[in-house]
Design a protein around this motif. Structure first.
Motif, PDB file in Angstrom:
ATOM      1  N   ASP A   1     -32.177 -33.065   6.985  1.00 49.70           N
ATOM      2  CA  ASP A   1     -33.157 -33.205   8.075  1.00 49.70           C
ATOM      3  C   ASP A   1     -33.018 -34.537   8.812  1.00 49.70           C
ATOM      4  O   ASP A   1     -33.434 -34.670   9.963  1.00 49.70           O
ATOM      5  CB  ASP A   1     -34.590 -33.073   7.534  1.00 49.70           C
ATOM      6  N   GLU A   2     -32.454 -35.527   8.127  1.00 47.02           N
ATOM      7  CA  GLU A   2     -32.320 -36.855   8.769  1.00 47.02           C
ATOM      8  C   GLU A   2     -30.960 -37.012   9.463  1.00 47.02           C
ATOM      9  O   GLU A   2     -30.696 -38.025  10.101  1.00 47.02           O
ATOM     10  CB  GLU A   2     -32.445 -37.969   7.707  1.00 47.02           C
TER      11      GLU A   2
ATOM     12  N   GLU B   1     -30.984 -37.432  13.584  1.00 47.99           N
ATOM     13  CA  GLU B   1     -31.500 -38.721  14.058  1.00 47.99           C
ATOM     14  C   GLU B   1     -30.515 -39.846  13.721  1.00 47.99           C
ATOM     15  O   GLU B   1     -30.263 -40.733  14.526  1.00 47.99           O
ATOM     16  CB  GLU B   1     -32.869 -39.012  13.416  1.00 47.99           C
ATOM     17  N   ALA B   2     -29.976 -39.779  12.482  1.00 48.61           N
ATOM     18  CA  ALA B   2     -29.078 -40.836  12.023  1.00 48.61           C
ATOM     19  C   ALA B   2     -27.865 -40.979  12.950  1.00 48.61           C
ATOM     20  O   ALA B   2     -27.477 -42.088  13.320  1.00 48.61           O
ATOM     21  CB  ALA B   2     -28.623 -40.552  10.600  1.00 48.61           C
TER      22      ALA B   2
END
Lengths: 413, 257
Positions: free
Chosen positions: B145-146, B149-150
């Motif tokens: 899920d990250e 964005e990362a």
């Protein structure tokens, strides 16, 4: 107790081709002859599927086809085991599965018939691929027997005069090779007879395949995959001519009775590349469930695509030209023309291309052909990935989704 | 008329309930080892949540890899046809779809009526699929899920040259040991997936407007990389992950097929 007779579905029985039983008998007796050749003082030559076999027939040398054996291994679901044995021997997984299966079967007499009879000589033509040359060299070393290579230059547009001269010259060298290693000389009348029988068999094979142009098609490509064994292994003999005459009569009868192979045939599909030998039943059922009949293919028709090049009065030289001009030895543009002809002849709605991990010359260029066919002929083309013999390269659920989606798209179009 | 769609993918199972083309509810669960029971559980869970009785559902279409394991479905339809139907319902002007699922990625070209005109799917290899991203997330010890964005924080995306998932994983591990930043590696992974998917999209000549569906559409980093490679804006519905199930429910209503 009441006897429990075998329940047969009359609908299914009606659709079965009756000749099949005889075909199985012919193939059995052919392999018995080949396997007992030594006892009968006969020579055995291993030969590639597209190799010039007629001189062998004329000289009473029994031709044996490792590729036909490969198909049997595939259909018998013995491919993955033999292929992995070949990998244990050091052969790459990227090598053709016919070659791997054959090389691995040799030392252990593997496969469904307990191995092929030991060859006295090998005949290899590179008109179907380059792999066969190395494959046959390996087997020539393993069996310590002589190898003849019939080298056929690739045809980009038309064969050059030099190429024609080159292949014709090799026919003479081929005959010398056979005479030297069989200890017999070629009888030219018998050669002509074998040539004429081969032409007749090829013409009959074409007529058989063409019956599928009828709606409903009395046979499908799956039947062609099965019946192909004869034109491959025994062309040049009267056995093929007799059997195909009978088969053709049966197919014509089916046409007159309106018997199709696929119940309620609605879609007519064209197949490209070798069969997925271990999944022919599954694929046949899958397509039937969509009311799709695989009416033609580029593979089995390759054994009758060059009949027009034969000349009965100059069998050897014309044969050399014909063998050089087979489907896999020509450019994509020429392949496209053949496919285009088939699409019109058989009334094709869609095409399935088998991207065959084993067969590079057949699979290379498929994406270009797909584009040409979709753009110019507006025929949808699906590419599925598999391998003709090595089951490890096949994923049922992925293939199923692609075929189902393709058929849904055809149905909604 | 109330209809249901159940989409059993290789990683997640999705269900959707429609009433005359209006979405009453959707639900997502993990597929696990038993596709059939995952389908039943997600479907019944959604029914309970909506307070609906099973008898009120007129037809059920199952789709996805486990489509044939839903015994109570009225019909099984492939996810290609269902995604087309779903996208057409959510946004009728859509001309193409890019769907990245767990095991397959696909590009679909639609006709004006929402029917499939052409489609292309990835070859047998897992590169360019959701599973590929999962494997990479594990190697990088970061929650999927990250991931998106990362990668947006990357300054120089790493180059992942291998197209094979297994080789790419070892390539990522060597990038880690070389000290490349996680953000740059993730951005490189997204570019690699975007290249694979763009090749599929080109094969069917995808046309604007393009909708992206499937769970991977939630990954903003990949979406950005894809938009850049395709030079097209991607439309992402809030229902992207359940689009196939919505399409299945729509097909069940007999509106599309």
């Amino acid at each position: 107790m009441i006897d429990n007779p075998k329940i047969t579905d009359p609908e299914k029985e009606k659709r079965k081709i009756k000749c099949v039983k005889k075909m199985k008998e012919i193939m059995t007796s052919y392999y018995i002859d080949a396997k007992t050749a030594v006892q009968n003082n006969k020579k055995v030559a291993w030969i590639t599927s597209g190799g010039p076999v007629e001189p062998l027939i004329a000289m009473d040398i029994i031709p044996v086809y490792p590729e036909n054996h490969g198909a049997m291994i595939g259909a018998g679901k013995m491919g993955a085991d033999l292929c992995s044995k070949a990998e244990d021997m050091g052969y790459s997984r990227d090598l053709c599965s016919y070659a791997r299966a054959d090389i691995a079967a040799s030392p252990i007499n593997g496969g469904p018939i307990g191995g092929l009879p030991k060859p006295d000589m090998l005949v290899c033509s590179n008109n179907i691929c380059g792999t066969v040359v190395k494959w046959y060299e390996i087997q020539a070393r393993y069996y310590n027997v002589p190898l003849f290579i019939f080298d056929t230059p690739f045809i980009h547009s038309e064969p050059s005069p030099e190429a024609l001269k080159y292949v014709k010259r090799q026919m003479g060298e081929y005959i010398t090779f056979l005479e030297e290693h069989s200890g017999r000389s070629l009888n030219h009348d018998r050669m002509k007879e074998a040539g004429i029988l081969a032409i007749r068999a090829q013409n009959l094979w074409q007529e058989i395949l063409d019956t599928a142009a009828n709606r409903p098609a009395p046979m499908t490509a799956f039947d062609a995959f099965f019946h192909l064994a004869l034109i491959v292994t025994l062309r040049g003999t009267s056995t093929v001519v007799d059997y195909y005459t009978e088969l053709l009569a049966e197919l014509k009868e089916r046409i007159s009775l309106g018997i199709g192979m696929v119940p309620e045939e609605k879609y007519r599909l064209l197949w490209d590349n070798l069969p997925v030998w271990y999944r022919t039943r599954w694929l046949s059922d899958k397509l039937s469930s969509h009311r799709a009949s695989l009416v033609a293919d580029t593979y089995t028709s390759a054994w009758c695509g060059t009949t027009h090049l034969y000349d009965e009065n100059n069998i050897l030289e014309s044969m050399a030209v014909a063998y050089s001009s087979v489907y896999l030895n020509i450019s994509i543009d020429r392949m496209y023309e053949i496919i285009r002809g088939m699409i019109f002849k058989y009334g094709i709605n869609g095409m399935i291309m088998h991207s065959n991990r084993s067969c590079k010359p057949y699979s290379f260029g498929q994406y270009d052909l797909q584009k040409m066919i979709m753009k110019n002929l507006k025929i949808p083309v699906l590419i599925i990935e598999a391998d003709m013999v090595d089951e490890r390269a096949f994923s049922e659920s992925q293939t199923e989704t692609r075929i189902d989606a393709f058929m849904e798209t055809l149905a909604s179009g | 008329m109330i209809t249901a769609g159940i989409d059993i993918g290789s990683i997640t199972t999705k269900a959707a309930i429609l009433r005359d083309g209006e979405i009453l509810g959707t639900r997502v669960g993990f597929t696990g080892y038993n596709a059939g029971s995952a389908g039943t559980a997600v479907y019944l869970g959604l029914m309970k949540e909506l307070g609906l009785d099973e008898s009120s559902v007129k037809a059920i279409v199952s789709t996805g890899y486990g489509r044939n394991s839903v015994k109570f479905a009225t019909k099984a339809v492939t996810e290609i046809t269902c995604h087309a139907a779903g996208a057409h319902l959510l946004s009728p002007g859509i001309k193409s779809i890019i769907d990245i699922g767990g095991q397959d990625s696909k590009a679909i070209l639609l006709g004006p009526d929402g029917r499939v005109r052409d489609f292309a799917m990835n070859d047998k290899c897992a590169a360019g699929t959701g599973r590929f991203l999962e494997v990479m997330a594990r190697a990088l010890e970061i929650d999927l899920d990250e991931f998106g964005e990362a990668s947006l924080k990357s300054d120089t995306p790493a180059v992942i040259s291998s197209i094979c998932t297994v080789f790419a994983e070892s390539e990522v591990i060597s990038l880690i040991s070389r000290g490349d930043s996680r953000e740059n590696i993730i951005a490189g992974i997204h570019e690699s997936v975007a290249s694979r998917v763009t090749a599929l999209a080109r094969r069917v000549n995808i046309a604007d407007p393009v909708m992206m569906t499937g769970g991977v559409a939630k990954n903003i980093g990949l979406v950005t990389a894809l938009e850049k490679k395709l030079n097209m804006k991607l439309i992402i519905s809030e229902h992207a992950q359940v689009n196939g199930a919505i399409g299945a429910a729509q097909i069940a209503a007999g509106i599309v097929v």
